[in-house]
Design an enzyme around this catalytic site. Sequence first.
Site, PDB file in Angstrom:
ATOM      1  N   HIS A   1       0.047  15.929  -0.277  1.00 52.32           N
ATOM      2  CA  HIS A   1       0.798  17.320  -1.020  1.00 52.32           C
ATOM      3  C   HIS A   1       1.204  18.921  -0.112  1.00 52.32           C
ATOM      4  CE1 HIS A   1      -0.803  15.736  -5.129  1.00 52.32           C
ATOM      5  NE2 HIS A   1      -1.847  15.819  -4.392  1.00 52.32           N
TER       6      HIS A   1
ATOM      7  N   ASP B   1      -6.273   5.994  -6.360  1.00 51.58           N
ATOM      8  CA  ASP B   1      -7.132   6.827  -7.678  1.00 51.58           C
ATOM      9  C   ASP B   1      -5.587   5.944  -8.660  1.00 51.58           C
ATOM     10  OD1 ASP B   1      -4.130   8.365  -6.087  1.00 51.58           O
ATOM     11  OD2 ASP B   1      -5.156   9.770  -5.803  1.00 51.58           O
TER      12      ASP B   1
ATOM     13  N   HIS C   1      -1.092  10.613  -8.282  1.00 48.89           N
ATOM     14  CA  HIS C   1      -0.074  11.983  -7.731  1.00 48.89           C
ATOM     15  C   HIS C   1       0.729  12.180  -7.350  1.00 48.89           C
ATOM     16  CE1 HIS C   1      -4.958  12.094  -7.963  1.00 48.89           C
ATOM     17  NE2 HIS C   1      -5.002  13.561  -9.233  1.00 48.89           N
TER      18      HIS C   1
ATOM     19  N   ASP D   1       0.199   6.557  -4.098  1.00 46.10           N
ATOM     20  CA  ASP D   1      -0.762   7.726  -4.839  1.00 46.10           C
ATOM     21  C   ASP D   1      -1.141   7.925  -7.077  1.00 46.10           C
ATOM     22  OD1 ASP D   1      -3.497   9.590  -3.456  1.00 46.10           O
ATOM     23  OD2 ASP D   1      -2.498  10.444  -5.105  1.00 46.10           O
TER      24      ASP D   1
HETATM   25 ZN   LIG Z   1      -3.878  11.149  -5.643  1.00 45.22          ZN
END
Ligand SMILES: [Zn+2]
Length: 312
Positions: free
Chosen positions: A125, A249, A164, A162
């Site tokens: 991120h 996740d 996200h 991931d």
């Molecule tokens: Zn994540």
Amino acid sequence: MTTAIYYDELFIEHDTGDSHPEAPARLAKIVHQLRRHRHWHPFFQEITRHATDGEISLVHSPEYVKSIAAACENGVLQLDADTWISEKSAEAAKLAAGAGLQAVAAIMHEEFKNAFCLVRPPGHHAEQDRAMGFCLFNNIAIAAKELLCNFGLKRIMIIDWDVHHGNGTQNAFYDNGNVYYLSFHQWPLYPQSGLQEEVGVEAGIGANKNIVFPAGTTALAYMDKFKTEVEKSFQYFQPEFVLLSAGFDAHINDPLADLSLQANDYFEMTRLVCDLAQQIAQGRLVSFLEGGYALTALSDSVEAHIHALNSA
Ligand SMILES: [Zn+2]
């Protein structure tokens, strides 16, 4: 040859405060489990270098790199809504990025079969000039730049599973046709970017692909899509090196998302990526830990991941 695991106890000292999901206990639990199952000793490698400010500045602005060190020295605790730091965080972040640089060099020199960077803070991120979503420096983007700039490679593939979207990684290479970014993530979900129509700009058009899953997608549907899209991307891009943003996740027990994978799915996903890397990219593969917040789900999934990497 075996898989290499790069890890340092300094990562435990990146303190994110009480009850933060991206907690030191994540790595402590993984290391404990790998040791208990004798999956540590043959694989563990010491990290012998930090990333320099110059190397980190291949992805981040020099001002931002300096600001992280200054924030830690000045006792700043919070960088954005979710990103907390402590005295040792800047050093841990430089060591996490250093692990990636050391790993890609070792794979290029054929010292190991492949490598896993068991690091925190995570990276995908982190934007050019700001920390975001538990991430300080974009470890995987810095490693990709190293492969382009210092090893002269022309086609790097980054697979990001991931749950996200890796906004920082996408943005780092959005106009760059030498790095193909393929992300699998739940959407809508933090950070809200990563739509299918985001395909790159200028020279990067066609080298950015987002595969989105609604909350509640079954493991079967996920695995089917994953296999098809990974195979298609490998055939299209013909990568010389594969980097993996391995967050865990999307596990069914993870508290931050609503997908349904289990540890054996991560084993299968790893095997598929390893097989294709073997066929097309001389087996060159370095994986980076990103998210994963249910401790037992995380340690089981990482163990399955390492098992698959080493049996490649
Ligand atoms: Zn994540």
